[in-house]
Write an enzyme that holds these catalytic residues in place. Sequence first.
Site, PDB file in Angstrom:
ATOM      1  N   ASN A   1      14.867 -14.439  -1.631  1.00  0.00           N
ATOM      2  CA  ASN A   1      15.082 -15.453  -0.614  1.00  0.00           C
ATOM      3  C   ASN A   1      14.133 -16.640  -0.804  1.00  0.00           C
ATOM      4  O   ASN A   1      13.586 -16.834  -1.882  1.00  0.00           O
ATOM      5  CB  ASN A   1      14.998 -14.872   0.797  1.00  0.00           C
ATOM      6  CG  ASN A   1      16.076 -15.457   1.714  1.00  0.00           C
ATOM      7  OD1 ASN A   1      16.182 -16.659   1.875  1.00  0.00           O
ATOM      8  ND2 ASN A   1      16.884 -14.587   2.293  1.00  0.00           N
ATOM      9  N   ARG A   2      13.929 -17.422   0.254  1.00  0.00           N
ATOM     10  CA  ARG A   2      13.306 -18.730   0.124  1.00  0.00           C
ATOM     11  C   ARG A   2      11.865 -18.754   0.637  1.00  0.00           C
ATOM     12  O   ARG A   2      11.532 -18.057   1.600  1.00  0.00           O
ATOM     13  CB  ARG A   2      14.134 -19.781   0.874  1.00  0.00           C
ATOM     14  CG  ARG A   2      15.499 -20.001   0.243  1.00  0.00           C
ATOM     15  CD  ARG A   2      16.406 -20.838   1.131  1.00  0.00           C
ATOM     16  NE  ARG A   2      17.671 -21.112   0.446  1.00  0.00           N
ATOM     17  CZ  ARG A   2      18.717 -20.281   0.441  1.00  0.00           C
ATOM     18  NH1 ARG A   2      18.648 -19.116   1.078  1.00  0.00           N
ATOM     19  NH2 ARG A   2      19.822 -20.597  -0.218  1.00  0.00           N
TER      20      ARG A   2
ATOM     21  N   HIS B   1      14.358 -16.990  -4.834  1.00  0.00           N
ATOM     22  CA  HIS B   1      14.594 -15.826  -5.688  1.00  0.00           C
ATOM     23  C   HIS B   1      13.682 -15.750  -6.913  1.00  0.00           C
ATOM     24  O   HIS B   1      14.116 -15.384  -8.011  1.00  0.00           O
ATOM     25  CB  HIS B   1      16.054 -15.778  -6.130  1.00  0.00           C
ATOM     26  CG  HIS B   1      17.027 -15.503  -5.017  1.00  0.00           C
ATOM     27  ND1 HIS B   1      16.674 -14.840  -3.863  1.00  0.00           N
ATOM     28  CD2 HIS B   1      18.349 -15.815  -4.893  1.00  0.00           C
ATOM     29  CE1 HIS B   1      17.738 -14.734  -3.081  1.00  0.00           C
ATOM     30  NE2 HIS B   1      18.764 -15.321  -3.673  1.00  0.00           N
TER      31      HIS B   1
ATOM     32  N   HIS C   1      20.973  -8.497  -5.808  1.00  0.00           N
ATOM     33  CA  HIS C   1      21.879  -9.547  -5.352  1.00  0.00           C
ATOM     34  C   HIS C   1      23.338  -9.231  -5.690  1.00  0.00           C
ATOM     35  O   HIS C   1      24.100 -10.124  -6.101  1.00  0.00           O
ATOM     36  CB  HIS C   1      21.474 -10.884  -5.966  1.00  0.00           C
ATOM     37  CG  HIS C   1      21.798 -12.077  -5.121  1.00  0.00           C
ATOM     38  ND1 HIS C   1      23.085 -12.404  -4.759  1.00  0.00           N
ATOM     39  CD2 HIS C   1      21.006 -13.019  -4.563  1.00  0.00           C
ATOM     40  CE1 HIS C   1      23.073 -13.513  -4.032  1.00  0.00           C
ATOM     41  NE2 HIS C   1      21.817 -13.905  -3.891  1.00  0.00           N
TER      42      HIS C   1
ATOM     43  N   TYR D   1      27.202  -8.818  -5.328  1.00  0.00           N
ATOM     44  CA  TYR D   1      28.290  -9.348  -4.501  1.00  0.00           C
ATOM     45  C   TYR D   1      29.366  -8.278  -4.439  1.00  0.00           C
ATOM     46  O   TYR D   1      29.948  -7.913  -5.472  1.00  0.00           O
ATOM     47  CB  TYR D   1      28.897 -10.592  -5.130  1.00  0.00           C
ATOM     48  CG  TYR D   1      28.069 -11.847  -5.096  1.00  0.00           C
ATOM     49  CD1 TYR D   1      28.490 -12.962  -4.368  1.00  0.00           C
ATOM     50  CD2 TYR D   1      26.888 -11.958  -5.828  1.00  0.00           C
ATOM     51  CE1 TYR D   1      27.772 -14.146  -4.363  1.00  0.00           C
ATOM     52  CE2 TYR D   1      26.154 -13.133  -5.823  1.00  0.00           C
ATOM     53  CZ  TYR D   1      26.594 -14.222  -5.091  1.00  0.00           C
ATOM     54  OH  TYR D   1      25.868 -15.385  -5.090  1.00  0.00           O
TER      55      TYR D   1
ATOM     56  N   ASP E   1      24.739 -17.109   5.778  1.00  0.00           N
ATOM     57  CA  ASP E   1      23.700 -16.994   4.744  1.00  0.00           C
ATOM     58  C   ASP E   1      22.376 -16.875   5.486  1.00  0.00           C
ATOM     59  O   ASP E   1      21.504 -17.733   5.393  1.00  0.00           O
ATOM     60  CB  ASP E   1      23.711 -18.205   3.808  1.00  0.00           C
ATOM     61  CG  ASP E   1      22.841 -17.997   2.568  1.00  0.00           C
ATOM     62  OD1 ASP E   1      22.317 -16.876   2.391  1.00  0.00           O
ATOM     63  OD2 ASP E   1      22.677 -18.950   1.785  1.00  0.00           O
TER      64      ASP E   1
ATOM     65  N   GLN F   1      19.878  -9.830   4.322  1.00  0.00           N
ATOM     66  CA  GLN F   1      20.499 -11.149   4.186  1.00  0.00           C
ATOM     67  C   GLN F   1      21.994 -10.937   3.964  1.00  0.00           C
ATOM     68  O   GLN F   1      22.417 -10.375   2.951  1.00  0.00           O
ATOM     69  CB  GLN F   1      19.898 -11.916   3.015  1.00  0.00           C
ATOM     70  CG  GLN F   1      20.408 -13.344   2.874  1.00  0.00           C
ATOM     71  CD  GLN F   1      19.646 -14.339   3.748  1.00  0.00           C
ATOM     72  OE1 GLN F   1      18.669 -13.973   4.399  1.00  0.00           O
ATOM     73  NE2 GLN F   1      20.058 -15.583   3.731  1.00  0.00           N
TER      74      GLN F   1
ATOM     75  N   GLU G   1      21.737  -8.134   1.139  1.00  0.00           N
ATOM     76  CA  GLU G   1      20.480  -8.034   0.397  1.00  0.00           C
ATOM     77  C   GLU G   1      19.395  -7.497   1.337  1.00  0.00           C
ATOM     78  O   GLU G   1      18.907  -8.217   2.204  1.00  0.00           O
ATOM     79  CB  GLU G   1      20.072  -9.396  -0.150  1.00  0.00           C
ATOM     80  CG  GLU G   1      21.124 -10.045  -1.033  1.00  0.00           C
ATOM     81  CD  GLU G   1      20.940 -11.551  -1.093  1.00  0.00           C
ATOM     82  OE1 GLU G   1      19.919 -12.002  -1.664  1.00  0.00           O
ATOM     83  OE2 GLU G   1      21.794 -12.274  -0.563  1.00  0.00           O
TER      84      GLU G   1
END
Length: 355
Positions: free
Chosen positions: A86-87, A112, A186, A188, A252, A287, A315
Site C-alpha cells: 500500500n501507500r 508497494h 496482490h 486478483y 480501493d 485492502q 490484500e
Amino acid sequence: MSTATVSAFGQLTTGDGVRLYTLTNARGLRAAISNYGGTLTSLLVPDRSGTLGNVVLGFEALSDYQSPPYLQANPYFGALIGRYGNRIAHGRFALDGRQYQLAQNNGPSHLHGGRQGFDKVVWAAETGSGPDGATLTLTYHSRAGEEGYPGNLDVTVVYTLTDDNALRIAYSAVSDQATPLNLTNHAYFNLNHDAGTDILGHELTLRAGRYTVVDDTLIPTGELRAVADTPFDFRTPHPIGARLSQVPGGYDHNWVLDAAPGPVAATVYEPVSGRTLHVVTDQPGVQFYTGNFLDGTLTGRHGVRYGKHAGFCLETQHFPDSPNQPAFPSTILRPGHTYQTTTEYRFGVQGQLRG
C-alpha cells in the site's frame, strides 16, 4: 498425494533464468508460482460441477510480466509486495529521530515497496512438503538502503497448497535495524475467470465495521469511519457492483477488520460457478480493490482481455501510511523481533448445478 514440480519460465531482460513451481494437492487443485516476484500466475480450483478453472489473473509466460504495457500499467498480478504494501504519503517517514525518503512511484506517494519492490526481484526457492500439503519456500535478502528503507532485511514466504483446498501464505522476516514492514500478496481473483466475465456479480461479505477514509491521492486522513449506511457496508453479502457507482473511482480502500467473532476476514460467492472463497488472516486490515485501473490493454490466458473490474483483490495487511499515522497499529519491525503473519485463501462450492 500432493506434489511440487518445477519448470523453466523464461529469462529476465538481465539474462537471469526464472522458474515456475507448480503445487498440486491431493484433490487436484494446482497453484503455479514463479520465483520472479513470488508471483502466483494461476490457481485452478473446481466449480460446483467439479470442473477445474483458473481463478486468478495472470499470464502463461514470463515475457508478459516484462512487457512494456504490463510494466507501464504495473497491476502487480499475483505478486508478493514489500517492503511496504500500500501507500506511504510523499514517500517519507520519520523513525527514531531520522527522516527517510522513499521513491514516489504513485503520484506523490510511495506504493508497494517502490520502483523495484519485492514483486520485481528473483527469490531463492525450494519445494517441499509439510503435514498439510506441498510447499514452496521463497527467501530474499533486502539490503539496507534498498528503495530507501533502513536495515538489512531477511524475508521468508512459504506457500502451502493444503489438501483441504486452501492456499496458505506464511510470511516471516527479521531485520538488523528498525524498519517499516507490511507484506502482502496482490492476487486478483475472479471466481468465474474462465468465462471472461467481470467480478461485479460476485457477492462479498467483509467482517469489518469501519474503513480508513482516504484523500484524493488514496492516503488515509486518519479517520476510521463506520460503514453503516454507506456503500462500504459489506457486513452482509452484497454484489460487488451493486453500489460501486456510489464510490468515486471504485473500491480501493482498507477495511478495519473486527476483532470478533473470528479470523475470517471476507467471504466471496460467485453464483454462476458456485465457487466460494474465504479469506482467513491474523492481520488488522484488508485492502479491497476492484481492478479500477485495468483498461483492456493486457490479455491473459485464453485471450481474455483484462478490462475494468476483471478481478478483485483482498490484500490482507496493516493500514496504509501507518509509519505516518501514530494512531494506527504499528508496522515497525525492530532488531531482535520476528515479523510473522499468515493468510489463507480457502476455496469451496455452494449450491447445486444449474440446468
